[in-house]
Design an enzyme around this catalytic site. Structure first.
Site, PDB file in Angstrom:
ATOM      1  N   GLY A 175       0.822  -1.197   0.000  1.00  0.00           N
ATOM      2  CA  GLY A 175       0.000   0.000   0.000  1.00  0.00           C
ATOM      3  C   GLY A 175       0.858   1.249   0.000  1.00  0.00           C
ATOM      4  N   ALA A 201      15.521  10.716  -1.415  1.00  0.00           N
ATOM      5  CA  ALA A 201      16.725  10.675  -0.587  1.00  0.00           C
ATOM      6  C   ALA A 201      17.668   9.561  -1.020  1.00  0.00           C
ATOM      7  CB  ALA A 201      16.336  10.501   0.880  1.00  0.00           C
ATOM      8  N   ARG A 240       0.640  -5.392  -7.130  1.00  0.00           N
ATOM      9  CA  ARG A 240       0.772  -6.746  -6.609  1.00  0.00           C
ATOM     10  C   ARG A 240       1.426  -7.634  -7.668  1.00  0.00           C
ATOM     11  NH1 ARG A 240      -2.030  -7.300  -1.971  1.00  0.00           N
ATOM     12  NH2 ARG A 240      -3.711  -5.808  -1.534  1.00  0.00           N
ATOM     13  N   GLY A 266       5.791  -2.274   3.657  1.00  0.00           N
ATOM     14  CA  GLY A 266       5.423  -2.815   4.950  1.00  0.00           C
ATOM     15  C   GLY A 266       5.851  -4.259   5.129  1.00  0.00           C
ATOM     16  N   ASP A 267       5.197  -4.940   6.053  1.00  0.00           N
ATOM     17  CA  ASP A 267       5.578  -6.310   6.402  1.00  0.00           C
ATOM     18  C   ASP A 267       5.592  -7.246   5.206  1.00  0.00           C
ATOM     19  OD1 ASP A 267       6.399  -6.495   8.998  1.00  0.00           O
ATOM     20  OD2 ASP A 267       4.391  -6.729   9.831  1.00  0.00           O
ATOM     21  N   THR A 270       4.513   2.370   5.703  1.00  0.00           N
ATOM     22  CA  THR A 270       3.151   1.872   5.878  1.00  0.00           C
ATOM     23  C   THR A 270       2.415   2.769   6.857  1.00  0.00           C
ATOM     24  OG1 THR A 270       1.787   0.071   6.776  1.00  0.00           O
ATOM     25  CG2 THR A 270       4.047   0.215   7.571  1.00  0.00           C
ATOM     26  N   ASP A 288       0.097   1.940   8.757  1.00  0.00           N
ATOM     27  CA  ASP A 288      -0.448   1.177   9.886  1.00  0.00           C
ATOM     28  C   ASP A 288       0.435   1.175  11.135  1.00  0.00           C
ATOM     29  OD1 ASP A 288      -2.740   0.496   8.509  1.00  0.00           O
ATOM     30  OD2 ASP A 288      -1.889  -1.348   7.698  1.00  0.00           O
ATOM     31  N   ASP A 332       2.669  -0.849  12.046  1.00  0.00           N
ATOM     32  CA  ASP A 332       2.560  -2.203  12.605  1.00  0.00           C
ATOM     33  C   ASP A 332       3.812  -3.047  12.436  1.00  0.00           C
ATOM     34  OD1 ASP A 332       2.349  -2.417   9.853  1.00  0.00           O
ATOM     35  OD2 ASP A 332       0.700  -3.860   9.889  1.00  0.00           O
ATOM     36  N   ARG A 389     -26.312  12.931  17.428  1.00  0.00           N
ATOM     37  CA  ARG A 389     -26.135  11.571  16.934  1.00  0.00           C
ATOM     38  C   ARG A 389     -24.980  10.861  17.635  1.00  0.00           C
ATOM     39  NH1 ARG A 389     -25.999  13.532  10.771  1.00  0.00           N
ATOM     40  NH2 ARG A 389     -28.222  13.382  10.230  1.00  0.00           N
ATOM     41  N   MET A 408      -8.505   3.018   8.885  1.00  0.00           N
ATOM     42  CA  MET A 408      -7.757   1.878   8.353  1.00  0.00           C
ATOM     43  C   MET A 408      -6.955   1.181   9.452  1.00  0.00           C
ATOM     44  SD  MET A 408      -6.636   3.154   4.548  1.00  0.00           S
ATOM     45  CE  MET A 408      -6.558   1.500   3.876  1.00  0.00           C
ATOM     46  N   ARG A 444      -6.184  -3.152   9.288  1.00  0.00           N
ATOM     47  CA  ARG A 444      -6.790  -4.496   9.266  1.00  0.00           C
ATOM     48  C   ARG A 444      -6.368  -5.319  10.471  1.00  0.00           C
ATOM     49  NH1 ARG A 444      -6.076  -4.703   3.752  1.00  0.00           N
ATOM     50  NH2 ARG A 444      -4.065  -5.731   3.994  1.00  0.00           N
ATOM     51  N   GLN A 448      -7.218   8.182   3.660  1.00  0.00           N
ATOM     52  CA  GLN A 448      -6.152   8.238   4.662  1.00  0.00           C
ATOM     53  C   GLN A 448      -4.775   7.988   4.057  1.00  0.00           C
ATOM     54  OE1 GLN A 448      -7.779   5.980   8.420  1.00  0.00           O
ATOM     55  NE2 GLN A 448      -9.044   5.534   6.629  1.00  0.00           N
ATOM     56  N   ARG A 449      -4.735   7.366   2.897  1.00  0.00           N
ATOM     57  CA  ARG A 449      -3.446   7.109   2.234  1.00  0.00           C
ATOM     58  C   ARG A 449      -2.952   8.317   1.458  1.00  0.00           C
ATOM     59  NH1 ARG A 449      -1.752   2.027   2.509  1.00  0.00           N
ATOM     60  NH2 ARG A 449      -3.210   0.271   2.538  1.00  0.00           N
TER      61      ARG A 449
END
Length: 327
Positions: free
Chosen positions: A15, A26, A76, A106-107, A129, A131, A133, A166, A173, A175, A256-257
Protein backbone atom coordinates in the site's frame (compact mmCIF):
# COMPACT_ATOMS: atom_id res chain seq x y z
CA UNK A 1 34.94 11.10 -13.50
CA UNK A 2 35.10 9.06 -10.31
CA UNK A 3 34.68 5.30 -10.50
CA UNK A 4 31.15 3.99 -9.90
CA UNK A 5 30.91 2.15 -6.57
CA UNK A 6 28.09 -0.06 -7.76
CA UNK A 7 24.42 -0.15 -8.70
CA UNK A 8 21.50 0.31 -6.33
CA UNK A 9 17.83 -0.10 -7.22
CA UNK A 10 14.87 1.22 -5.25
CA UNK A 11 11.19 0.25 -5.39
CA UNK A 12 7.99 0.93 -3.50
CA UNK A 13 5.72 -1.98 -2.68
CA UNK A 14 2.43 -2.75 -0.96
CA UNK A 15 0.00 0.00 0.00
CA UNK A 16 1.20 3.50 -0.78
CA UNK A 17 2.09 5.78 2.12
CA UNK A 18 2.65 9.56 2.18
CA UNK A 19 6.39 10.14 2.37
CA UNK A 20 7.42 7.32 0.06
CA UNK A 21 8.43 9.87 -2.58
CA UNK A 22 10.63 11.66 -0.05
CA UNK A 23 12.36 8.36 0.75
CA UNK A 24 12.95 7.58 -2.94
CA UNK A 25 14.30 11.09 -3.48
CA UNK A 26 16.72 10.68 -0.59
CA UNK A 27 17.93 7.29 -1.84
CA UNK A 28 18.54 8.62 -5.34
CA UNK A 29 20.31 11.83 -4.36
CA UNK A 30 22.37 10.32 -1.54
CA UNK A 31 23.30 7.36 -3.71
CA UNK A 32 24.48 9.57 -6.55
CA UNK A 33 26.36 11.84 -4.15
CA UNK A 34 28.22 8.84 -2.74
CA UNK A 35 29.23 7.51 -6.14
CA UNK A 36 26.56 4.92 -6.97
CA UNK A 37 24.34 4.46 -9.99
CA UNK A 38 20.76 4.43 -8.73
CA UNK A 39 17.87 2.81 -10.56
CA UNK A 40 14.16 3.21 -9.98
CA UNK A 41 11.94 0.14 -10.34
CA UNK A 42 8.40 0.95 -11.33
CA UNK A 43 5.40 -1.03 -10.03
CA UNK A 44 7.19 -2.86 -7.24
CA UNK A 45 8.22 -6.48 -7.56
CA UNK A 46 5.99 -6.86 -10.62
CA UNK A 47 7.99 -4.15 -12.36
CA UNK A 48 11.24 -5.82 -11.34
CA UNK A 49 10.12 -9.04 -13.00
CA UNK A 50 9.17 -7.12 -16.16
CA UNK A 51 12.36 -5.03 -16.19
CA UNK A 52 10.60 -1.71 -15.66
CA UNK A 53 13.86 -0.27 -14.42
CA UNK A 54 15.37 3.11 -15.26
CA UNK A 55 18.53 4.89 -14.20
CA UNK A 56 17.65 7.86 -12.00
CA UNK A 57 19.16 11.34 -11.92
CA UNK A 58 18.95 14.26 -9.48
CA UNK A 59 16.37 15.84 -11.81
CA UNK A 60 14.16 12.74 -11.89
CA UNK A 61 13.29 13.19 -8.22
CA UNK A 62 12.78 16.96 -8.31
CA UNK A 63 9.38 18.26 -7.14
CA UNK A 64 8.42 14.88 -5.71
CA UNK A 65 8.99 15.57 -2.00
CA UNK A 66 5.67 17.29 -1.34
CA UNK A 67 3.43 14.79 -3.09
CA UNK A 68 1.65 11.80 -1.55
CA UNK A 69 1.50 8.36 -3.13
CA UNK A 70 4.52 6.98 -4.97
CA UNK A 71 5.68 8.21 -8.35
CA UNK A 72 7.34 4.81 -8.88
CA UNK A 73 3.88 3.24 -8.53
CA UNK A 74 3.07 0.04 -6.68
CA UNK A 75 1.43 -3.21 -7.75
CA UNK A 76 0.77 -6.75 -6.61
CA UNK A 77 2.70 -9.64 -8.13
CA UNK A 78 1.44 -13.20 -7.89
CA UNK A 79 4.47 -14.32 -9.87
CA UNK A 80 6.91 -12.89 -7.32
CA UNK A 81 5.09 -14.79 -4.60
CA UNK A 82 6.40 -18.05 -6.05
CA UNK A 83 9.98 -19.28 -5.66
CA UNK A 84 10.41 -19.24 -9.43
CA UNK A 85 9.48 -15.57 -9.45
CA UNK A 86 12.06 -14.72 -6.81
CA UNK A 87 14.74 -16.64 -8.69
CA UNK A 88 13.81 -14.73 -11.83
CA UNK A 89 14.01 -11.40 -9.98
CA UNK A 90 17.44 -12.30 -8.59
CA UNK A 91 18.62 -13.29 -12.06
CA UNK A 92 17.48 -9.95 -13.49
CA UNK A 93 19.36 -8.08 -10.76
CA UNK A 94 22.47 -10.12 -11.52
CA UNK A 95 22.21 -9.47 -15.26
CA UNK A 96 21.81 -5.73 -14.71
CA UNK A 97 24.60 -5.59 -12.15
CA UNK A 98 22.26 -4.43 -9.37
CA UNK A 99 23.90 -5.49 -6.14
CA UNK A 100 21.43 -4.01 -3.65
CA UNK A 101 17.68 -3.55 -3.78
CA UNK A 102 16.12 -0.98 -1.46
CA UNK A 103 12.51 -1.87 -0.70
CA UNK A 104 10.14 0.74 0.73
CA UNK A 105 7.02 -0.90 2.12
CA UNK A 106 5.42 -2.82 4.95
CA UNK A 107 5.58 -6.31 6.40
CA UNK A 108 4.49 -8.07 3.22
CA UNK A 109 7.02 -6.18 1.14
CA UNK A 110 9.75 -6.97 3.66
CA UNK A 111 8.84 -10.66 3.60
CA UNK A 112 9.36 -10.63 -0.15
CA UNK A 113 12.69 -8.83 0.28
CA UNK A 114 13.87 -11.27 2.92
CA UNK A 115 13.03 -14.20 0.65
CA UNK A 116 14.79 -12.53 -2.27
CA UNK A 117 17.94 -12.11 -0.19
CA UNK A 118 18.25 -15.90 -0.07
CA UNK A 119 18.92 -15.84 -3.80
CA UNK A 120 21.93 -13.56 -3.46
CA UNK A 121 20.42 -10.08 -3.70
CA UNK A 122 21.44 -7.74 -0.89
CA UNK A 123 18.31 -6.02 0.41
CA UNK A 124 17.73 -2.94 2.54
CA UNK A 125 14.22 -2.18 3.77
CA UNK A 126 12.67 1.18 4.65
CA UNK A 127 9.36 0.97 6.58
CA UNK A 128 6.63 2.68 4.57
CA UNK A 129 3.15 1.87 5.88
CA UNK A 130 0.42 3.98 7.43
CA UNK A 131 -0.45 1.18 9.89
CA UNK A 132 2.64 1.59 12.16
CA UNK A 133 2.56 -2.20 12.61
CA UNK A 134 6.23 -3.16 12.07
CA UNK A 135 7.74 -4.46 15.28
CA UNK A 136 11.38 -3.37 15.11
CA UNK A 137 10.67 0.33 14.50
CA UNK A 138 8.83 2.96 16.51
CA UNK A 139 7.92 4.89 13.38
CA UNK A 140 6.79 4.03 9.87
CA UNK A 141 6.61 6.46 6.97
CA UNK A 142 3.06 7.61 6.27
CA UNK A 143 1.56 7.07 9.72
CA UNK A 144 1.73 10.71 10.78
CA UNK A 145 -0.01 11.95 7.63
CA UNK A 146 -2.65 9.23 7.76
CA UNK A 147 -3.52 9.76 11.41
CA UNK A 148 -3.71 13.54 10.94
CA UNK A 149 -5.97 13.10 7.91
CA UNK A 150 -8.26 10.82 9.91
CA UNK A 151 -8.17 13.12 12.92
CA UNK A 152 -9.27 16.12 10.88
CA UNK A 153 -12.10 14.12 9.28
CA UNK A 154 -13.34 12.93 12.68
CA UNK A 155 -13.26 16.50 14.03
CA UNK A 156 -15.63 17.47 11.22
CA UNK A 157 -17.89 14.48 11.83
CA UNK A 158 -18.09 15.30 15.52
CA UNK A 159 -19.39 18.79 14.74
CA UNK A 160 -22.22 17.52 12.57
CA UNK A 161 -22.96 14.72 15.06
CA UNK A 162 -23.25 17.34 17.77
CA UNK A 163 -25.70 19.37 15.70
CA UNK A 164 -27.97 16.34 15.22
CA UNK A 165 -27.33 14.73 18.64
CA UNK A 166 -26.14 11.57 16.93
CA UNK A 167 -23.75 8.76 17.66
CA UNK A 168 -21.12 8.48 14.93
CA UNK A 169 -19.24 5.28 14.12
CA UNK A 170 -16.09 6.19 12.19
CA UNK A 171 -14.05 3.42 10.61
CA UNK A 172 -10.35 4.07 10.07
CA UNK A 173 -7.76 1.88 8.35
CA UNK A 174 -5.90 -0.90 10.14
CA UNK A 175 -6.79 -4.50 9.27
CA UNK A 176 -4.61 -6.10 11.90
CA UNK A 177 -3.31 -3.08 13.81
CA UNK A 178 -5.21 -0.49 15.80
CA UNK A 179 -2.63 2.30 15.96
CA UNK A 180 -4.54 4.77 13.77
CA UNK A 181 -7.74 4.09 15.70
CA UNK A 182 -6.02 4.43 19.08
CA UNK A 183 -4.26 7.67 18.19
CA UNK A 184 -7.42 9.15 16.66
CA UNK A 185 -9.44 7.99 19.65
CA UNK A 186 -7.17 9.94 21.97
CA UNK A 187 -6.66 12.93 19.64
CA UNK A 188 -10.37 13.27 18.84
CA UNK A 189 -11.66 12.53 22.33
CA UNK A 190 -13.65 9.52 21.15
CA UNK A 191 -16.00 7.96 23.66
CA UNK A 192 -15.26 4.44 22.42
CA UNK A 193 -12.32 2.89 20.54
CA UNK A 194 -12.54 -0.54 18.92
CA UNK A 195 -9.24 -2.11 17.86
CA UNK A 196 -8.45 -5.72 16.88
CA UNK A 197 -5.80 -6.11 19.59
CA UNK A 198 -8.20 -5.27 22.44
CA UNK A 199 -11.86 -5.54 21.45
CA UNK A 200 -13.46 -8.79 22.66
CA UNK A 201 -16.71 -8.48 20.67
CA UNK A 202 -18.66 -7.49 23.79
CA UNK A 203 -21.17 -5.32 21.94
CA UNK A 204 -23.59 -5.39 24.85
CA UNK A 205 -20.99 -3.62 27.01
CA UNK A 206 -20.34 -1.10 24.24
CA UNK A 207 -24.04 -0.31 23.87
CA UNK A 208 -24.47 -0.09 27.64
CA UNK A 209 -21.73 2.54 27.81
CA UNK A 210 -23.33 4.55 25.01
CA UNK A 211 -26.66 4.47 26.86
CA UNK A 212 -24.99 5.50 30.12
CA UNK A 213 -23.15 8.38 28.46
CA UNK A 214 -26.43 9.69 27.04
CA UNK A 215 -28.08 9.44 30.45
CA UNK A 216 -25.20 11.47 31.90
CA UNK A 217 -25.72 14.27 29.42
CA UNK A 218 -23.65 13.43 26.34
CA UNK A 219 -25.66 14.76 23.41
CA UNK A 220 -23.37 13.14 20.84
CA UNK A 221 -20.75 10.39 20.84
CA UNK A 222 -18.00 9.13 18.57
CA UNK A 223 -16.96 5.50 18.22
CA UNK A 224 -13.65 5.08 16.37
CA UNK A 225 -13.63 1.63 14.80
CA UNK A 226 -10.53 0.02 13.28
CA UNK A 227 -10.89 -1.73 9.94
CA UNK A 228 -9.84 -4.98 11.60
CA UNK A 229 -13.00 -4.90 13.72
CA UNK A 230 -15.09 -3.51 10.89
CA UNK A 231 -18.81 -4.00 10.13
CA UNK A 232 -19.36 -0.33 10.89
CA UNK A 233 -22.71 0.02 9.10
CA UNK A 234 -24.21 -2.98 10.85
CA UNK A 235 -22.75 -1.74 14.14
CA UNK A 236 -24.37 1.66 13.67
CA UNK A 237 -27.71 0.00 12.99
CA UNK A 238 -27.33 -2.19 16.06
CA UNK A 239 -26.52 0.80 18.28
CA UNK A 240 -29.50 2.78 17.00
CA UNK A 241 -31.91 -0.12 17.47
CA UNK A 242 -30.67 -0.80 21.00
CA UNK A 243 -30.43 2.79 22.24
CA UNK A 244 -32.86 4.82 20.16
CA UNK A 245 -30.02 7.23 19.40
CA UNK A 246 -29.69 8.15 15.73
CA UNK A 247 -26.40 6.58 14.63
CA UNK A 248 -24.48 6.97 11.38
CA UNK A 249 -21.44 5.09 10.07
CA UNK A 250 -18.66 6.71 8.06
CA UNK A 251 -15.83 4.70 6.51
CA UNK A 252 -12.86 6.98 5.81
CA UNK A 253 -11.14 4.39 3.62
CA UNK A 254 -8.32 5.21 1.25
CA UNK A 255 -8.45 8.97 1.69
CA UNK A 256 -6.15 8.24 4.66
CA UNK A 257 -3.45 7.11 2.23
CA UNK A 258 -3.51 10.27 0.17
CA UNK A 259 -2.56 13.88 0.59
CA UNK A 260 0.64 15.83 0.96
CA UNK A 261 2.88 14.26 3.61
CA UNK A 262 3.39 16.08 6.90
CA UNK A 263 6.73 17.59 7.83
CA UNK A 264 7.42 14.61 10.09
CA UNK A 265 6.83 12.11 7.30
CA UNK A 266 8.98 14.11 4.88
CA UNK A 267 11.86 14.46 7.34
CA UNK A 268 11.84 10.87 8.63
CA UNK A 269 11.49 9.47 5.12
CA UNK A 270 14.38 11.60 3.89
CA UNK A 271 16.65 10.62 6.77
CA UNK A 272 15.77 6.92 6.45
CA UNK A 273 16.37 7.01 2.70
CA UNK A 274 19.79 8.60 3.16
CA UNK A 275 20.65 6.21 5.97
CA UNK A 276 19.80 3.23 3.75
CA UNK A 277 22.51 4.33 1.34
CA UNK A 278 24.95 4.84 4.22
CA UNK A 279 24.32 1.24 5.33
CA UNK A 280 25.12 0.03 1.83
CA UNK A 281 28.21 2.22 1.65
CA UNK A 282 29.46 0.71 4.93
CA UNK A 283 29.10 -2.81 3.53
CA UNK A 284 26.28 -4.05 5.76
CA UNK A 285 24.05 -6.69 4.23
CA UNK A 286 20.34 -7.48 4.46
CA UNK A 287 19.32 -4.75 6.86
CA UNK A 288 16.09 -2.98 7.71
CA UNK A 289 16.08 0.72 8.56
CA UNK A 290 14.09 1.85 11.59
CA UNK A 291 13.58 4.57 14.14
CA UNK A 292 14.18 3.87 17.82
CA UNK A 293 14.90 5.95 20.92
CA UNK A 294 15.09 9.14 18.90
CA UNK A 295 17.53 7.83 16.29
CA UNK A 296 17.54 6.15 12.89
CA UNK A 297 19.22 2.76 13.05
CA UNK A 298 19.51 -0.52 11.14
CA UNK A 299 18.87 -4.11 12.15
CA UNK A 300 19.44 -7.54 10.62
CA UNK A 301 16.36 -8.64 8.68
CA UNK A 302 16.08 -12.01 10.43
CA UNK A 303 16.37 -10.40 13.87
CA UNK A 304 13.70 -7.86 12.95
CA UNK A 305 11.26 -10.55 11.84
CA UNK A 306 11.61 -12.35 15.17
CA UNK A 307 10.13 -9.33 16.99
CA UNK A 308 6.49 -8.73 17.88
CA UNK A 309 4.72 -5.42 18.37
CA UNK A 310 1.88 -4.74 20.77
CA UNK A 311 -0.48 -1.87 21.49
CA UNK A 312 0.50 0.17 24.54
CA UNK A 313 -1.69 -0.97 27.43
CA UNK A 314 -1.22 2.39 29.12
CA UNK A 315 -2.27 4.43 26.08
CA UNK A 316 -5.34 2.23 25.66
CA UNK A 317 -6.20 2.65 29.33
CA UNK A 318 -5.80 6.42 29.08
CA UNK A 319 -8.08 6.50 26.04
CA UNK A 320 -10.77 4.66 27.98
CA UNK A 321 -10.55 7.00 30.97
CA UNK A 322 -10.64 10.16 28.87
CA UNK A 323 -13.65 8.99 26.88
CA UNK A 324 -15.81 8.07 29.88
CA UNK A 325 -18.35 10.46 31.41
CA UNK A 326 -18.27 10.23 35.22
CA UNK A 327 -21.25 11.03 37.43
Amino acid sequence: MSECKGKIAVLTSGGDAPGMNAAVRAVVRTGIAKGYEVYGVRRGYNGLLHREIDKMTFHDVSEKLQHGGTFLFTARSAEFGEDAGKRKAAKICEELGIETLIVIGGDGSFTGAKDLSKYGVNIVGIPGTIDLDIAYTEYTIGFDTAVNTAMEAIDRLRETSNSHERCSVVEVMGRSAGYIALWCGIANGAEQILIPEKFNNDYDKLISRIKKNRELGMTHQVVVNAEGVGHSHSLAKRIEEATGIETRATILGHLQRGGSPTARDRVYASVMGAYAVDVIDQGRKNRLIGYKDGHVYDIDVEEAFAMQKDISDYEYEVAGILGTRCE
